[in-house]
Design a protein around this motif. Sequence first.
Motif, PDB file in Angstrom:
ATOM      1  N   ARG A 140       0.835  -1.203   0.000  1.00 31.09           N
ATOM      2  CA  ARG A 140       0.000   0.000   0.000  1.00 31.09           C
ATOM      3  C   ARG A 140       0.873   1.258   0.000  1.00 31.09           C
ATOM      4  NH1 ARG A 140      -5.621   0.682   3.482  1.00 31.09           N
ATOM      5  NH2 ARG A 140      -6.486   2.321   2.146  1.00 31.09           N
ATOM      6  N   SER A 249      -9.551  -5.729   2.535  1.00 31.18           N
ATOM      7  CA  SER A 249      -8.433  -5.590   1.601  1.00 31.18           C
ATOM      8  C   SER A 249      -8.843  -4.980   0.266  1.00 31.18           C
ATOM      9  CB  SER A 249      -7.778  -6.956   1.361  1.00 31.18           C
ATOM     10  OG  SER A 249      -8.727  -7.885   0.862  1.00 31.18           O
ATOM     11  N   ASN A 250      -9.977  -4.265   0.233  1.00 34.65           N
ATOM     12  CA  ASN A 250     -10.409  -3.690  -1.039  1.00 34.65           C
ATOM     13  C   ASN A 250      -9.515  -2.537  -1.495  1.00 34.65           C
ATOM     14  OD1 ASN A 250     -11.169  -1.638   0.651  1.00 34.65           O
ATOM     15  ND2 ASN A 250     -13.364  -1.718   0.185  1.00 34.65           N
ATOM     16  N   TRP A 251      -8.661  -2.058  -0.618  1.00 37.95           N
ATOM     17  CA  TRP A 251      -7.745  -0.982  -0.998  1.00 37.95           C
ATOM     18  C   TRP A 251      -6.813  -1.385  -2.140  1.00 37.95           C
ATOM     19  CZ3 TRP A 251      -2.734  -2.445  -0.721  1.00 37.95           C
ATOM     20  CH2 TRP A 251      -2.403  -3.490   0.155  1.00 37.95           C
ATOM     21  N   LYS A 252      -6.510  -2.696  -2.241  1.00 36.48           N
ATOM     22  CA  LYS A 252      -5.539  -3.124  -3.249  1.00 36.48           C
ATOM     23  C   LYS A 252      -6.113  -3.116  -4.661  1.00 36.48           C
ATOM     24  CE  LYS A 252      -6.197  -8.103  -2.407  1.00 36.48           C
ATOM     25  NZ  LYS A 252      -6.520  -8.583  -3.754  1.00 36.48           N
ATOM     26  N   ASP A 254      -8.913  -0.767  -5.295  1.00 38.24           N
ATOM     27  CA  ASP A 254      -9.845   0.355  -5.241  1.00 38.24           C
ATOM     28  C   ASP A 254      -9.348   1.504  -6.114  1.00 38.24           C
ATOM     29  OD1 ASP A 254     -11.538   1.971  -2.426  1.00 38.24           O
ATOM     30  OD2 ASP A 254     -12.088   1.707  -4.527  1.00 38.24           O
ATOM     31  N   LEU A 256      -8.297   5.474  -6.599  1.00 38.77           N
ATOM     32  CA  LEU A 256      -7.669   6.516  -5.800  1.00 38.77           C
ATOM     33  C   LEU A 256      -8.231   7.871  -6.191  1.00 38.77           C
ATOM     34  CD1 LEU A 256      -3.965   5.295  -6.011  1.00 38.77           C
ATOM     35  CD2 LEU A 256      -5.614   4.870  -4.197  1.00 38.77           C
TER      36      LEU A 256
END
Length: 318
Positions: A140, A249-252, A254, A256
Amino acid sequence: MMDPKIATLYKKYLLGELTPQENAIFLDLLTSCDKDDLPDLEEVIALDDRSCDLGNSISDDIFYSITGEGLNPTVRPIWRRKRGLLVIAATLLLTGFVFLFSLVFKPIQREAKFTTIQYSNPTKFVKRIILLDGTHISLRQGANISVLSDFAVDSLRKVKLSGEAFFEVAKNPNKAFVVVNSGDFDVRVLGTAFNLKCSAQQTHLVLNHGKVKVRHGEQHSVILPGQRVDYDVRHKQFNVTAVDTITASNWKSDFLSFNQVPLLQIVNDLNNLYPDYNLELIDSFQTKSFTGYLPASDLEKSLKILNTAFNQIIIHKK
């Protein structure tokens, strides 16, 4: 049959008694006589009736030069023979000790010292890395990870994390994958997928599949898929709760959000993530900014969105 005159002169020649005149006559007779008049070897030997004693030493030398052995070998006293055997035995024994010593105390050839491998993500995008054992890591923004051991040689695959990352650990039943010194607890797995966040304020792990063991000092806990774990420093215990692993873990994957971020900074971040493409922003947009959304892990879609936002191709692949 040898000529009598030649025989007489030959005998005096062998005795060294020829006068100069007789010597001249003798040579003249040898060169002018017929072949049959010349003496045979046996006749020449018979002309000299002197006896000759070579002696033991000369006879022994002649015999040794022909056969390689002594004519009259000397008999060595038994004590000298034993001493020779003892010398040979002592020499062999010493040689054996030297060889054994060289094996036992042979200097150890040490491999070159392993150097820690560092990965960091200073960009605004998710960075993908693949370790030497095949483990995939999504790093991240702002996170750092250090590889602390040689995966090919060491018994453990050790890494250290600062920030947040999603691990898809390559299976290896013989070498555990361990995240150490990365917050409130260490993580030990053989092959699994989990999200781990390590910061000064908070450390927690969410397990997607597989099984992991977390440890804090002498305390440990086994985590199952769909569970989240953190360590309560105040009460000195692990807290395990059920969570939605997709949300965690949806940031990986998602999008920006950008608010007036310079295009030059965005392109630099993309080049850090995708160095093989060597992206270049056209000169007329060097001072422009971008407000909007970009996918965290899709370069082609990011470029399409940026080019569409300015109604022309502003970023080229060199």
